[in-house]
Design a protein around this motif. Sequence first.
Motif, short mmCIF file in Angstrom:
data_model
loop_
_atom_site.label_atom_id
_atom_site.label_comp_id
_atom_site.label_asym_id
_atom_site.label_seq_id
_atom_site.Cartn_x
_atom_site.Cartn_y
_atom_site.Cartn_z
N GLU A 102 17.37 17.02 9.74
CA GLU A 102 17.31 18.45 9.45
C GLU A 102 16.35 18.72 8.28
N LYS A 103 16.40 17.87 7.28
CA LYS A 103 15.50 18.01 6.14
C LYS A 103 14.05 17.86 6.59
N ILE A 104 13.80 16.89 7.46
CA ILE A 104 12.46 16.66 7.99
C ILE A 104 11.97 17.89 8.76
N PHE A 105 12.82 18.41 9.63
CA PHE A 105 12.43 19.57 10.44
C PHE A 105 12.11 20.77 9.57
N ASN A 106 12.86 20.94 8.48
CA ASN A 106 12.66 22.09 7.61
C ASN A 106 11.42 21.96 6.73
N HIS A 107 11.07 20.74 6.37
CA HIS A 107 9.91 20.52 5.50
C HIS A 107 8.60 20.40 6.27
N CYS A 108 8.66 19.78 7.43
CA CYS A 108 7.44 19.48 8.19
C CYS A 108 7.49 20.22 9.52
N ILE A 117 11.28 10.87 -1.95
CA ILE A 117 11.38 11.40 -0.58
C ILE A 117 10.71 12.76 -0.49
N HIS A 118 10.94 13.61 -1.48
CA HIS A 118 10.33 14.94 -1.48
C HIS A 118 8.81 14.84 -1.50
N LYS A 119 8.27 13.93 -2.31
CA LYS A 119 6.82 13.75 -2.38
C LYS A 119 6.28 13.23 -1.05
N ARG A 120 7.02 12.33 -0.42
CA ARG A 120 6.58 11.80 0.87
C ARG A 120 6.54 12.89 1.93
N LEU A 121 7.52 13.76 1.94
CA LEU A 121 7.52 14.86 2.90
C LEU A 121 6.30 15.75 2.71
N LYS A 122 5.96 16.01 1.46
CA LYS A 122 4.77 16.82 1.17
C LYS A 122 3.52 16.08 1.59
N ASP A 123 3.47 14.78 1.35
CA ASP A 123 2.32 13.97 1.77
C ASP A 123 2.16 14.00 3.28
N ILE A 124 3.27 13.92 4.01
CA ILE A 124 3.21 13.94 5.47
C ILE A 124 2.71 15.29 5.97
N GLU A 125 3.20 16.36 5.37
CA GLU A 125 2.76 17.70 5.77
C GLU A 125 1.24 17.84 5.57
N ASN A 126 0.75 17.38 4.43
CA ASN A 126 -0.69 17.44 4.15
C ASN A 126 -1.47 16.53 5.08
N PHE A 127 -0.93 15.35 5.35
CA PHE A 127 -1.57 14.37 6.24
C PHE A 127 -1.74 14.94 7.64
N HIS A 162 0.84 -1.20 0.00
CA HIS A 162 0.00 0.00 0.00
C HIS A 162 0.88 1.25 0.00
N ASP A 163 0.23 2.42 -0.05
CA ASP A 163 0.97 3.66 0.11
C ASP A 163 1.54 3.71 1.52
N PHE A 164 2.63 4.47 1.71
CA PHE A 164 3.38 4.41 2.96
C PHE A 164 2.60 4.93 4.17
N ASP A 200 9.69 6.29 7.33
CA ASP A 200 9.62 6.08 5.89
C ASP A 200 10.30 7.19 5.10
N ILE A 201 10.83 8.17 5.83
CA ILE A 201 11.71 9.18 5.24
C ILE A 201 13.16 8.86 5.62
N LEU A 202 13.37 8.55 6.88
CA LEU A 202 14.72 8.36 7.41
C LEU A 202 15.46 7.20 6.76
N VAL A 203 14.91 6.00 6.89
CA VAL A 203 15.61 4.80 6.42
C VAL A 203 15.83 4.80 4.91
N PRO A 204 14.79 5.10 4.11
CA PRO A 204 15.02 5.13 2.66
C PRO A 204 16.03 6.19 2.24
N SER A 205 16.09 7.31 2.98
CA SER A 205 17.05 8.37 2.64
C SER A 205 18.48 7.95 2.99
N VAL A 206 18.67 7.48 4.21
CA VAL A 206 20.01 7.12 4.68
C VAL A 206 20.59 5.95 3.88
#
Length: 247
Positions: free
Chosen positions: A202-208, A133-143, A92-94, A118-124
């Motif tokens: 840091e990327k997570i904190f800045n996006h979300c 990853i960018h799309k997932r961050l946007k999805d999380i913000e909207n969620f 399914h979707d993440f 689902d951002i951390l592990v796939p990125s690292v």
Amino acid sequence: MKNKKNKLSIPTIPSKEFSEIDLLKKTEHYIRRIGQMQDVMMAEQKKSILIVLQGMDASGKDGTVKKVFSGINPSGINVYSFKVPTETEFAHDFLWRIHSKTPAKGIISVFNRSHYEDILVPSVHTLATKEVIHKRLKDIENFEQMLKNNSTIVLKFYLHISQDEQRKRFKKRLNNPKKFWKFSKKDIKESKLWDKYMDVYEKIFNHCPGWIIVPADNKHYRNFIIAKTIYESMKKCKFQYPKTFRD
């Protein structure tokens, strides 16, 4: 990218000296009040609370859950930990596995590791492209905004420990029969990727937005900050018991 500020430059220890006895007393007060207000929130059934706990291995997520929520009626709280997706979840979707665990009105849900895995592990580990990853961050913000639009208070805590403190805690786990079960060789491997994890956080904190960075080298201070923040957030809601019977 929003607000390109290095949030993890803050110290992992308290900025001021404190009396441990005084701190423990205040923490216990907040824990009792959280339990009392949650009882009213559960009766009122107008709002819910989602608490996200993130941090490196041994940062104290389990200890936070055990201490800070010790005063809550067990029927009013759910705790979930999101690790490697199962085969069904992966199909399914993440966010599919996440949404069903968000709290109903009147309930507190705690995510001890969350959708941010689902951002951390796939990125690292380069398991997903930067575009994904960018799309997932946007999805999380909207969620998360959707949850807020539906009367869910979202509180996100990053338990900020130093690498030296992590090593000390790993050693304690190895030498303590009651904590040895928590130790995994995988933790050592992941610790070697510390800088990569910090970059992704840091990327997570800045996006979300909305993260609270908690100095967590001292567990008593960590619990105090988290309990105080939850208490203050709940107090603003001014929960009230229903005044009439339901139809």
